[in-house]
Design a protein around this motif. Structure first.
Motif, PDB file in Angstrom:
ATOM      1  N   LYS A 168       7.318  -3.111  12.309  1.00 53.73           N
ATOM      2  CA  LYS A 168       8.256  -3.955  13.057  1.00 53.73           C
ATOM      3  C   LYS A 168       8.633  -5.177  12.234  1.00 53.73           C
TER       4      LYS A 168
ATOM      5  N   GLU B  89      11.235  -6.302  10.503  1.00 54.67           N
ATOM      6  CA  GLU B  89      11.628  -6.034   9.117  1.00 54.67           C
ATOM      7  C   GLU B  89      12.139  -7.268   8.377  1.00 54.67           C
TER       8      GLU B  89
ATOM      9  N   GLN C 255       5.527   0.109   7.804  1.00 57.46           N
ATOM     10  CA  GLN C 255       6.551   1.048   8.280  1.00 57.46           C
ATOM     11  C   GLN C 255       7.420   0.288   9.285  1.00 57.46           C
ATOM     12  N   ARG C 256       8.636  -0.026   8.901  1.00 57.91           N
ATOM     13  CA  ARG C 256       9.496  -0.891   9.710  1.00 57.91           C
ATOM     14  C   ARG C 256       9.834  -0.308  11.076  1.00 57.91           C
ATOM     15  N   ARG C 257       9.781   1.011  11.250  1.00 60.23           N
ATOM     16  CA  ARG C 257      10.136   1.639  12.529  1.00 60.23           C
ATOM     17  C   ARG C 257       8.923   1.932  13.412  1.00 60.23           C
TER      18      ARG C 257
ATOM     19  N   HIS D 140       6.178   2.123  16.064  1.00 59.67           N
ATOM     20  CA  HIS D 140       5.931   1.680  17.440  1.00 59.67           C
ATOM     21  C   HIS D 140       4.643   2.321  17.973  1.00 59.67           C
TER      22      HIS D 140
ATOM     23  N   SER E 156       5.150   5.585   4.698  1.00 59.56           N
ATOM     24  CA  SER E 156       5.172   4.130   4.793  1.00 59.56           C
ATOM     25  C   SER E 156       5.090   3.508   3.405  1.00 59.56           C
TER      26      SER E 156
END
Length: 166
Positions: free
Chosen positions: A59, A61, A87-89, A91, A148
């Motif tokens: 998260k 980013e 890992q920017r995505r 959740h 990642s």
């Protein structure tokens, strides 16, 4: 066999998962800010180069430090066998050792443990070769790890003894 967990039982089982890790510990959480109880447990593992720790956070980013503060990053950098990944995505929340795994709504963040209504499922099986659900979850999160970005890594170095053994 899977078991549904909530509240204090979820927190307790997560602590046990950390305590019982001897070979591998996987921590996947978008937000990481360790509760003092978990930090205390993990601190006992700092001198174990045989324990491989893999952390994926995410998260924010524009500012990953909002997902993992420098204090946590520096705490984890002291471990002798660790990968820290971004890992920017991300959740999902998944925590595993070699004998059990927890798939949960709970971030590895002290606010989540102290204030939120959280739930999770724990599986008591072998990480490599457990029941179908456990194996599917492990394989999925192994791909998440591979996809990642590696932020930091340290591995133990062993002296070679006589004739290359040691």
């Amino acid at each position: 066999m899977a078991k549904f967990l909530t509240g204090n039982e979820l927190n307790s089982e997560l602590g046990k998962l950390f305590e019982e890790a001897e070979e591998k510990l996987i921590l996947i959480s978008p937000y990481i800010r360790l509760h003092v109880h978990y930090e205390s447990i993990l601190r006992t593992k700092k001198n174990n180069p045989g324990l491989e720790i893999i952390i994926v956070f995410g998260k924010n980013e524009d500012n990953p430090a909002l997902s993992m503060r420098p204090e946590e990053l520096n705490f984890f950098k002291d471990f002798p066998n660790i990968q820290i990944r971004y890992q920017r995505r991300l959740h999902a929340k998944y925590y595993a050792n070699e004998t059990s795994a927890i798939l949960t709504s709970m971030n590895l963040h002290r606010h989540s443990q102290d204030n939120n209504i959280e739930a999770g499922i724990i599986t008591q099986s072998k990480l490599f070769g457990g029941d179908d659900v456990d194996l599917q979850a492990f394989e999925y999160f192994d791909r998440v790890i591979d996809q990642s970005e590696l932020i930091y890594r340290t591995e133990p170095e062993y002296d070679k003894g006589i004739m290359g053994s040691g």
